[in-house]
Design an enzyme around this catalytic site. Structure first.
Site, PDB file in Angstrom:
ATOM      1  CD  GLU A 166       3.283  -6.632  -5.352  1.00 13.98           C
ATOM      2  OE1 GLU A 166       2.240  -6.533  -6.011  1.00 13.98           O
ATOM      3  OE2 GLU A 166       3.403  -6.142  -4.223  1.00 13.98           O
ATOM      4  CD  GLU A 357       5.465  -2.272  -3.071  1.00 10.89           C
ATOM      5  OE1 GLU A 357       4.248  -2.441  -2.805  1.00 10.89           O
ATOM      6  OE2 GLU A 357       5.913  -2.271  -4.225  1.00 10.89           O
TER       7      GLU A 357
HETATM    8  C1  FCB Z   1       1.639  -3.358  -4.276  1.00 10.45           C
HETATM    9  C2  FCB Z   1       2.267  -2.657  -5.452  1.00 10.45           C
HETATM   10  C3  FCB Z   1       2.443  -1.169  -5.234  1.00 10.45           C
HETATM   11  C4  FCB Z   1       1.276  -0.560  -4.520  1.00 10.45           C
HETATM   12  C5  FCB Z   1       0.934  -1.348  -3.277  1.00 10.45           C
HETATM   13  C6  FCB Z   1      -0.186  -0.773  -2.473  1.00 10.45           C
HETATM   14  O1  FCB Z   1       1.045  -4.539  -4.696  1.00 10.45           O
HETATM   15  O2  FCB Z   1       3.527  -3.204  -5.751  1.00 10.45           O
HETATM   16  O3  FCB Z   1       2.681  -0.581  -6.492  1.00 10.45           O
HETATM   17  O4  FCB Z   1       0.213  -0.456  -5.375  1.00 10.45           O
HETATM   18  O5  FCB Z   1       0.631  -2.656  -3.619  1.00 10.45           O
END
Ligand code: FCB
Length: 463
Positions: A166, A357
């Site tokens: 990110e 994620e």
């Molecule tokens: C993302 C992050 C991860 C976690 C999630 C909830 O932005 O990459 O580390 O904090 O959010």
């Protein structure tokens, strides 16, 4: 039982990051990171906590691998703490740091779990920050040297590398609004930081290919669909701007070798950049950034609905009251995952995509028998996985999905209050307990799982 059936070979995983779970902050020669410094600064973390111990994964990693084995996941996405490998950010390598990850990787492989390694999940060595951090170009060089050190050691066994997690968060949260380390509020620096992160990615891709032949190399972006709050021209333009700074500012250079012109103009208008050319971009940089990658990692949580502030700049609307939201205040909007995957495929044609994620923060208490009925998390995951399946059916080259997260952990500026784990962690005792969602995910991954027929002793107690 789960109703999902994704293609054969689809990779199911769980994700974590080093700073959020490891603890062991002062052990075996680890250096200080910007997140240690940030968390130690009064007022920065909502509950006043830090990650000196976190989930104590630094000592409990074998137990945590057993949890993954019980789940039956085929892959584990984790990150490497740069300050364990190079305590001062560059120069002297700390062998104990490499040894720790070496053992982790070997044990994962023995358990039949693919290590999916992220090199940078935000824990920049503090000494590099003191020398200018991501705001200066030298940090990109330091990252490439760090990628080299790690991949020389692990490149023979790790088959999946991601350079960064990110970059938008690093640039925007870290340097523009200051909600995350290093906590700066300097939009011009934020643009430089984004560029140096991307540049370091491109440089590292080449090094990873050399040191880890045949491995897949990619980058992870947070992406979200942006829609206008109303159909007014001003709100539609606000949505274009927000999409430009969140999504296209990263996708365009990576896949097209240029920053989006309209988004540059926005920045010039806001006084964040001089333009027309961004002064920190040197000849050849964009070619480096656009070095072909094997996959794009997509982190997806929610969508953004934006409207134009009086200045014309976009502001994000809170979710409408009738919409379901998680403890983060994020709207539950599964359809956005489908839209994001389809849009990225249509506009940028990545060779392969992983959802790296996806998950939800909810707190649910255990009942008298110790059962944690987190139906809202199950519903969230279920609905998103269904959208992932739809995307595949519609031609998206999606090859895997990682639930965020294996464990409750240090949720950055929120501290320990936001709980994303399939396993609950009691931070007093470090006890891990499967929530219902862990049992549910186990069923989801089962058709694609190489799980051992015989559960391990620890896990026999859990089932
Ligand atoms: C993302 C992050 C991860 C976690 C999630 C909830 O932005 O990459 O580390 O904090 O959010």
């Amino acid at each position: 039982m789960s109703r999902h059936s994704l293609p054969e070979g689809f990779l199911w995983g769980v994700a974590t990051s080093a700073f959020q779970i490891e603890g062991g902050a002062h052990e075996d020669g680890r250096g200080e990171s910007i997140w240690d410094r940030f968390a130690a600064t009064p007022g920065r973390i909502a509950d006043g906590s830090n990650a000196v111990v976190a989930c104590d994964h630094y000592h409990r990693w074998r137990e945590d691998i057993e949890l993954m084995r019980w789940l039956g996941v085929g892959a584990y996405r984790f990150s490497i703490a740069w300050p364990r490998i190079l305590p001062r950010g560059r120069g002297r390598i700390n062998p104990a740091g490499l040894d720790w990850y070496d053992a982790l990787v070997d044990t994962l492989l023995e358990a039949g779990i693919l290590p999916f390694v992220t090199l940078y999940h935000w824990d920049l060595p503090q000494e590099l920050q003191d020398a200018g951090g991501w705001g200066v170009r030298e940090t990109a060089d330091a990252f490439v040297a760090y990628a080299d050190a790690v991949s020389r050691r692990l490149g023979d066994r790790v088959r999946h590398w991601t350079t960064h997690n990110e970059p938008w968060c690093v640039a925007f949260q870290g340097h523009e609004v200051g909600a995350q380390a290093p906590g700066h509020r300097d939009p011009a620096e934020s643009l430089r930081a984004a560029h140096h992160v991307l540049l370091s990615h491109g440089g590292a891709v080449e090094v990873l290919r050399r040191n880890s032949p045949g491995a897949e190399v990619g980058i992870v972006l947070i992406l979200a669909p942006v829609s206008p709050a109303t159909e007014s021209a001003a709100d539609r333009d606000a949505a274009r701007q927000a999409d430009g700074s969140l999504n296209r500012w990263y996708l365009d250079p990576l896949f097209r070798g240029r920053y989006p012109e309209d988004a540059i103009e926005d920045r010039v208008r806001l006084g964040h950049a001089q333009g027309p050319a961004l002064p920190f971009v040197r000849d050849g940089d964009l070619r480096t950034i656009a070095t072909p990658i094997d996959f794009l990692g997509v982190n997806y949580y929610s969508r953004n609905v934006v409207r134009a502030a009086p200045s014309g700049a976009p502001t994000v609307d809170p979710p409408a009251p009738e919409r379901e939201r998680t403890d983060m205040g994020w709207e539950v909007y599964p359809r956005g995952l489908y839209d994001t995957l389809v849009r990225v495929t249509r506009d940028y044609a990545p060779a392969k995509i992983y959802v790296t994620e996806n998950g939800a923060a909810y707190t649910d208490a255990a009942d008298a028998e110790g059962r944690i009925a987190d139906q809202r998390r199950i519903d969230y995951l279920d609905a998103h996985i269904a959208q992932a399946g739809r995307a595949i059916a519609d031609g998206v080259p999606l090859a895997g999905y990682f639930a965020w997260s294996l464990l409750d952990n240090f949720e950055w500026a929120h501290g320990y209050a936001k709980r994303f784990g399939l396993f609950e962690v009691d931070f007093e005792t470090q006890r891990r307990r499967p929530r219902d969602s862990a049992h549910w995910y186990r069923q989801v991954v089962a058709p694609n799982s190489a799980r051992d027929a015989e559960p391990q002793p620890l896990l026999r107690r859990m089932t």
